[in-house]
Design a protein around this motif. Sequence first.
Motif, mmCIF file in Angstrom:
data_model
loop_
_atom_site.group_PDB
_atom_site.id
_atom_site.type_symbol
_atom_site.label_atom_id
_atom_site.label_comp_id
_atom_site.label_asym_id
_atom_site.label_seq_id
_atom_site.Cartn_x
_atom_site.Cartn_y
_atom_site.Cartn_z
ATOM 1 N N LEU A 217 64.612 -80.281 92.829
ATOM 2 C CA LEU A 217 64.227 -78.658 93.086
ATOM 3 C C LEU A 217 63.087 -78.936 94.126
ATOM 4 N N ARG B 249 59.565 -83.641 86.948
ATOM 5 C CA ARG B 249 60.870 -83.209 86.533
ATOM 6 C C ARG B 249 61.714 -82.485 87.535
ATOM 7 N N LYS B 250 60.891 -81.598 88.064
ATOM 8 C CA LYS B 250 61.607 -80.641 89.072
ATOM 9 C C LYS B 250 61.658 -81.345 90.280
ATOM 10 N N LEU C 217 64.724 -83.943 89.989
ATOM 11 C CA LEU C 217 66.026 -83.275 89.812
ATOM 12 C C LEU C 217 66.439 -82.633 91.389
ATOM 13 N N GLN D 274 73.589 -82.010 87.493
ATOM 14 C CA GLN D 274 72.525 -81.147 87.902
ATOM 15 C C GLN D 274 72.313 -81.277 89.563
ATOM 16 N N THR D 275 72.271 -82.649 89.806
ATOM 17 C CA THR D 275 71.928 -82.651 91.293
ATOM 18 C C THR D 275 73.035 -82.360 92.216
ATOM 19 N N ARG E 150 69.125 -84.605 97.232
ATOM 20 C CA ARG E 150 68.893 -85.415 96.200
ATOM 21 C C ARG E 150 67.630 -86.277 96.316
#
Lengths: 152, 358
Positions: free
Chosen positions: A57, A51-52, A55, A96-97, A108
């Motif tokens: 991260l 997930r990170k 997104l 979020q991005t 991204r």
Amino acid sequence: MECGVLLSIRRLIWVIFFGLLTVNAGAGSRTLVLVVRADSKLVDLDSLAVRKLFLGLPVLVNGSPLHPVRNRSDADLDPIFLQEIVAMSQSAYDRQTLIGVNRQGWLRPTEATSVGELLNQLYADPNAVSFMWLTDVAHNPKVRVIRVLWGD
Amino acid sequence: MRFGRLLSLALLLSWQLARGEPLKYEFLLLPSAEGAGTFDRTVPDTQIHAAVVQADVLLTLQQGPLKLFSEYLLSNHEGDLERLQLGWQLSDDTVIWLGRFHEPGSVWNHDHHHGQYLQTSITRPAIEEWEDLGGVLPQHFTGVLVESGADVLNGRRLRMALAGGIAPQITEEGLEAFDLIHPDTDSRHQLGFQGRLSLHPNEFSESGAGLLLADDELTTVGLIEPAAATLDHVHLRLYGLFATYAHADWKVTATIYAADGRMYYTTHRHEDSFSVGYIQGEYRFAYDLTGFARWEDSIGAASSEYLKLFDRFARARQVAGLRWDFAHRQALTVQFARTHTLEGQYSDIRLQWSAAFF
């Protein structure tokens, strides 16, 4: 020697795993898997790290950041990506991005609009991570499956 | 100049270490256009521009764990390199930056930076204003910034930031940050240090609460006002608390800063203090409409000698507006505000278009 035996057992487990999944896929169901280049140093990635990663991260393996590639070759993948991988709506994902780029200069995920383009990105980068239908990758020796992300 | 050489050396060394990794990049353009008008005015000058057209450009270059991150703001009133940071990603959770950055002790600017599209209201709270727009607190530093995070207390997320670097100085026009591209040879910049600690329900949540600390040495250059002409420097300590609650259609942000200043004149020393706070609420209605309201207030602002150095500072302000998100990453916002400065008051109304393009 012991290491070689362990490696063989591991390969056998993968063969059985793929075999079962392929049989299942042949019966009409679909399975989405997380994939990397065959020689990638990435061995495993839990769902939170996945997930990170998607997104934007930073997720590092041996000190090098992984490079997520979002598979947009099939319209059916978008709702699964949003629900199962990043767990948010398209607008929340966009925001979020955007926030990540603005605050931290995060990158991204790049996007691939065809299976061929996606495979080329994987072949070119040992740190690239993406997701594909199992049927698109099952017999490809240049690509390794890390885990199952979703199945119907 | 010495800092520029150090940055170049660090860049060269880091690039050598990251050799063999593919070069990745990210580009983000945040344009906006705004018109404003004032009325019910008792102050001689509000310094509000009738029209502002600007483009905030962000660029990231990344090779392995090495990153170069920059933000350049170009408008019909200014052109500034706002951030230029060379970063090393030490782990998933920790990054160390060298360069010019926004100080982590500013709640609003740490979240929004210069891009208008990502902040719901058109204007920022007066206490968070940029130095060159009449801001009273240092916002841009050149030095080292370390940002980190850790999972604590069953999945909650602790975020930390520590920074130290060259602080802005006080001039007749207000605070002036160190210019990385054209450093002044006659500047008297000293150092400042900031810290930020916050706790969040999880890694991806906008909700959270935290505290801030800053300790800055602000020297003066060329003050000509009689009351400030003998001021040599200000030792400013800042303590802050903040909290954000975001849930479905609601978002509420509250921040309070307490400042203690020691003002060193050539003949004496003056102890100064003031507190400033604001609370902003946002609610998302149907049709992508978001209503917002903000209340800003202060204690001890009228008697603060430090704040008298910045006559445009708004000691109290009430803001309300409506934003409409349309098309793809574009927004129209209308905002009304009533402002009370140290010299008088005025009202203003603004209309803004903002967008984000990759």
